[in-house]
Design an enzyme around this catalytic site. Sequence first.
Site, PDB file in Angstrom:
ATOM      1  N   THR A  85     -69.787   1.389  92.777  1.00 36.28           N
ATOM      2  CA  THR A  85     -70.109   2.609  93.502  1.00 36.28           C
ATOM      3  C   THR A  85     -69.795   2.446  94.987  1.00 36.28           C
ATOM      4  O   THR A  85     -69.776   1.324  95.498  1.00 36.28           O
ATOM      5  CB  THR A  85     -71.599   2.962  93.354  1.00 36.28           C
ATOM      6  OG1 THR A  85     -72.379   1.957  94.029  1.00 36.28           O
ATOM      7  CG2 THR A  85     -72.013   3.002  91.883  1.00 36.28           C
ATOM      8  N   SER A 114     -71.528  12.186  93.686  1.00 36.31           N
ATOM      9  CA  SER A 114     -70.605  11.061  93.546  1.00 36.31           C
ATOM     10  C   SER A 114     -71.124  10.080  92.510  1.00 36.31           C
ATOM     11  O   SER A 114     -72.299  10.099  92.128  1.00 36.31           O
ATOM     12  CB  SER A 114     -70.407  10.326  94.885  1.00 36.31           C
ATOM     13  OG  SER A 114     -71.602   9.670  95.269  1.00 36.31           O
ATOM     14  N   SER A 117     -82.929  -0.658  89.686  1.00 35.03           N
ATOM     15  CA  SER A 117     -81.940  -1.728  89.808  1.00 35.03           C
ATOM     16  C   SER A 117     -82.527  -3.018  89.261  1.00 35.03           C
ATOM     17  O   SER A 117     -83.733  -3.264  89.369  1.00 35.03           O
ATOM     18  CB  SER A 117     -81.557  -1.924  91.278  1.00 35.03           C
ATOM     19  OG  SER A 117     -80.866  -3.145  91.454  1.00 35.03           O
ATOM     20  N   TYR A 126     -84.477  -3.335  99.590  1.00 35.29           N
ATOM     21  CA  TYR A 126     -83.997  -2.442  98.527  1.00 35.29           C
ATOM     22  C   TYR A 126     -84.591  -2.866  97.177  1.00 35.29           C
ATOM     23  O   TYR A 126     -85.067  -2.031  96.402  1.00 35.29           O
ATOM     24  CB  TYR A 126     -82.471  -2.497  98.482  1.00 35.29           C
ATOM     25  CG  TYR A 126     -81.823  -1.628  97.420  1.00 35.29           C
ATOM     26  CD1 TYR A 126     -81.640  -0.272  97.629  1.00 35.29           C
ATOM     27  CD2 TYR A 126     -81.373  -2.178  96.221  1.00 35.29           C
ATOM     28  CE1 TYR A 126     -81.034   0.539  96.667  1.00 35.29           C
ATOM     29  CE2 TYR A 126     -80.766  -1.395  95.250  1.00 35.29           C
ATOM     30  CZ  TYR A 126     -80.594  -0.035  95.485  1.00 35.29           C
ATOM     31  OH  TYR A 126     -79.996   0.738  94.529  1.00 35.29           O
ATOM     32  N   LYS A 139     -87.146  -0.848  94.633  1.00 39.90           N
ATOM     33  CA  LYS A 139     -86.884  -0.636  93.205  1.00 39.90           C
ATOM     34  C   LYS A 139     -88.056  -1.122  92.352  1.00 39.90           C
ATOM     35  O   LYS A 139     -88.360  -0.532  91.314  1.00 39.90           O
ATOM     36  CB  LYS A 139     -85.578  -1.320  92.804  1.00 39.90           C
ATOM     37  CG  LYS A 139     -84.346  -0.714  93.485  1.00 39.90           C
ATOM     38  CD  LYS A 139     -84.232   0.773  93.195  1.00 39.90           C
ATOM     39  CE  LYS A 139     -83.016   1.409  93.841  1.00 39.90           C
ATOM     40  NZ  LYS A 139     -82.896   2.841  93.530  1.00 39.90           N
ATOM     41  N   ILE A 166     -72.537   7.691  89.822  1.00 38.81           N
ATOM     42  CA  ILE A 166     -73.391   7.841  88.648  1.00 38.81           C
ATOM     43  C   ILE A 166     -73.986   9.245  88.564  1.00 38.81           C
ATOM     44  O   ILE A 166     -73.981   9.876  87.504  1.00 38.81           O
ATOM     45  CB  ILE A 166     -74.505   6.776  88.653  1.00 38.81           C
ATOM     46  CG1 ILE A 166     -73.893   5.387  88.408  1.00 38.81           C
ATOM     47  CG2 ILE A 166     -75.574   7.084  87.604  1.00 38.81           C
ATOM     48  CD1 ILE A 166     -74.876   4.242  88.547  1.00 38.81           C
TER      49      ILE A 166
END
Length: 355
Positions: A266, A76, A207, A233, A237, A78
């Site tokens: 997304t 799905s 990110s 998160y 990253k 990217i």
Amino acid sequence: VQLTHVTRNITSTASHSLEQNGGSCAMSLYRNIVWFIKGMREYTRAGHEAASKNFMDKDLDMSVVGRSFMITGANSSIGKAVAMAIAKKGGTVHLVCRNKERAEATREEIVRESGNTEIYVHLLDLSETRRVWEFAEAFKKEYTSLNVLINNAGCMVNQRELTSDGLEKNFATNTLGKACYSVYVLTKCLIPLLEKCKDPRVITVSSGGMLVQKLNPTDLQTERTAFDGTMVYAQNKRQQVVMTEVWAKAHPKIHFSVMHPGWADTPAVATAMPQFHQMMRDRLRTAAQGADTVIWLAVSKTAVETASGLFFQDRKVVPTHLPLAWTHSSQEDVQVFIGQLKTLALTVRPSGVFS
């Protein structure tokens, strides 16, 4: 108008924080605000459209027949856009996905649109680190080459959850295993295969959120601090950026890179950050725009003319720290972090595996 409003609030809130809580709180707020303002300018669809005016079409005008690519989270958004683009250029594509039905449907679509039948599905939940070990070892036995590994899959869990291996899920997926799939273990296991191949590359999709986080090597699984899914998160990253820098020095035969796709529309963003998605929906990048730099890093000759271990956005190297930010890590912290990754990975390594 929104930007002016945000800036006003920043000034007053930062001043209040400085008075009430000292410089560190104000500086933390400053980093978050600068990141958001930078994002409003560069990370949105408009930012990509402006940057793309300087892209060189010849960079992607090539065939990659005979080269092999592994893409995690490829069914799905990217990941799918990257897989489709590489398939159309003739590359052999290994789709690493968690959901069988979606993966098979994606393969059928890619074969139909590209005419390329060298598309293979591998089912794997990358948050299950033991499975990642097993998958990587089996892949090395079955396939003789892998030119490019693209660590794309990611997840943001808003409540603290443990995997079957007893690891916090964001960390297990995004770092030990790349956000619901695997970065550290998968990459480390596949490095020997990559090093045997011509022009090997490893690309990790990170990110811009990592810009507001400093590496915290002492609490990798958020056991000692309050759990905030968005900040966890972002910390994961930051960890990916640090890992990329370390690998680039340790494995000079491979070109390592990490990139920010911008703020893309997304399913993961819509689910994990519904308010942000609602506010920014009309400004978010398409999956194809988010995928562009990944594709460029994976196939272009220009990309590997840059040094290994750098951070990219819109086909150019960008800083890994905001201005005035105190997010830089000491060498000692980096060594502690890498040491803990090795230890944690070994605790879930299947018997008989010696990578």
